[in-house]
Design a protein around this motif. Structure first.
Motif, PDB file in Angstrom:
ATOM      1  N   PHE A  83       1.764  -2.832 -10.137  1.00  0.00           N
ATOM      2  CA  PHE A  83       0.840  -3.523  -9.229  1.00  0.00           C
ATOM      3  C   PHE A  83       1.641  -4.007  -8.011  1.00  0.00           C
ATOM      4  O   PHE A  83       2.564  -3.329  -7.608  1.00  0.00           O
ATOM      5  CB  PHE A  83       0.084  -4.643  -9.944  1.00  0.00           C
ATOM      6  CG  PHE A  83      -0.748  -4.143 -11.090  1.00  0.00           C
ATOM      7  CD1 PHE A  83      -1.947  -3.481 -10.864  1.00  0.00           C
ATOM      8  CD2 PHE A  83      -0.324  -4.302 -12.399  1.00  0.00           C
ATOM      9  CE1 PHE A  83      -2.712  -2.986 -11.909  1.00  0.00           C
ATOM     10  CE2 PHE A  83      -1.089  -3.813 -13.458  1.00  0.00           C
ATOM     11  CZ  PHE A  83      -2.277  -3.160 -13.218  1.00  0.00           C
ATOM     12  N   ASP A  88      -3.476  -5.947  -4.285  1.00  0.00           N
ATOM     13  CA  ASP A  88      -3.300  -6.733  -5.511  1.00  0.00           C
ATOM     14  C   ASP A  88      -3.018  -8.205  -5.199  1.00  0.00           C
ATOM     15  O   ASP A  88      -2.674  -8.563  -4.079  1.00  0.00           O
ATOM     16  CB  ASP A  88      -2.131  -6.174  -6.340  1.00  0.00           C
ATOM     17  CG  ASP A  88      -2.399  -4.764  -6.858  1.00  0.00           C
ATOM     18  OD1 ASP A  88      -3.529  -4.503  -7.299  1.00  0.00           O
ATOM     19  OD2 ASP A  88      -1.473  -3.942  -6.801  1.00  0.00           O
ATOM     20  N   THR A  89      -3.145  -9.040  -6.227  1.00  0.00           N
ATOM     21  CA  THR A  89      -2.793 -10.452  -6.076  1.00  0.00           C
ATOM     22  C   THR A  89      -1.619 -10.830  -6.976  1.00  0.00           C
ATOM     23  O   THR A  89      -1.145 -11.954  -6.948  1.00  0.00           O
ATOM     24  CB  THR A  89      -3.987 -11.381  -6.408  1.00  0.00           C
ATOM     25  OG1 THR A  89      -4.447 -11.071  -7.727  1.00  0.00           O
ATOM     26  CG2 THR A  89      -5.103 -11.207  -5.397  1.00  0.00           C
ATOM     27  N   GLY A  91       1.984  -8.879  -9.224  1.00  0.00           N
ATOM     28  CA  GLY A  91       2.731  -7.665  -9.502  1.00  0.00           C
ATOM     29  C   GLY A  91       4.104  -7.996 -10.051  1.00  0.00           C
ATOM     30  O   GLY A  91       4.531  -9.158 -10.023  1.00  0.00           O
TER      31      GLY A  91
END
Length: 128
Positions: A83, A88-89, A91
């Motif tokens: 991610f 994305d928020t 990773g």
């Protein structure tokens, strides 16, 4: 000369951009790479700025900078990214950071967790 983070672009066209814009990267991996370059340059302000407020080691800043200056950084290897893309928020980035200290080569192997809040990536700490 290639950037400290291992990209083939020069520092001025790579991590320096993020060092100057307050760590506004598109991806978690870019932030991780720019933080590695900040360690190479012993840029404690950037390391604190890009560390999430909930886990930021403010009291250790001087010690971190002192240590970063005391070792010779060799290279960064990014092993895996999960991610952490622009959409994305959160990773993770798994990496090896090689350095030379007290006559021998050592390595930091870490799976780092990153979160994006207010559209800005921050280093959270070690991932489980």
């Amino acid at each position: 000369m290639d950037c400290y983070c291992g990209n083939t672009k020069p520092y001025e066209a790579c991590c320096e951009i993020f060092h100057k814009n307050g760590g506004k990267t598109e991806t978690a991996e870019q932030l991780m790479r720019s933080r590695y370059s900040a360690f190479v340059l012993a840029n404690g302000d950037y390391l604190m700025l890009t560390h999430h407020a909930s886990t930021r080691p403010v009291k250790e800043k001087k010690a971190i900078v002192k240590w970063a200056k005391s070792v010779q950084w060799i290279k960064l290897e990014v092993l895996e990214t999960s991610f952490g893309q622009a959409s994305d928020t959160e990773g993770t980035v798994t990496f090896n950071a090689y350095f030379f200290e007290q006559g021998k080569v050592d390595v930091i192997h870490e799976k780092s967790a990153f979160v994006k809040t207010s559209n800005v990536w921050k280093y959270l700490g070690l991932s489980n």
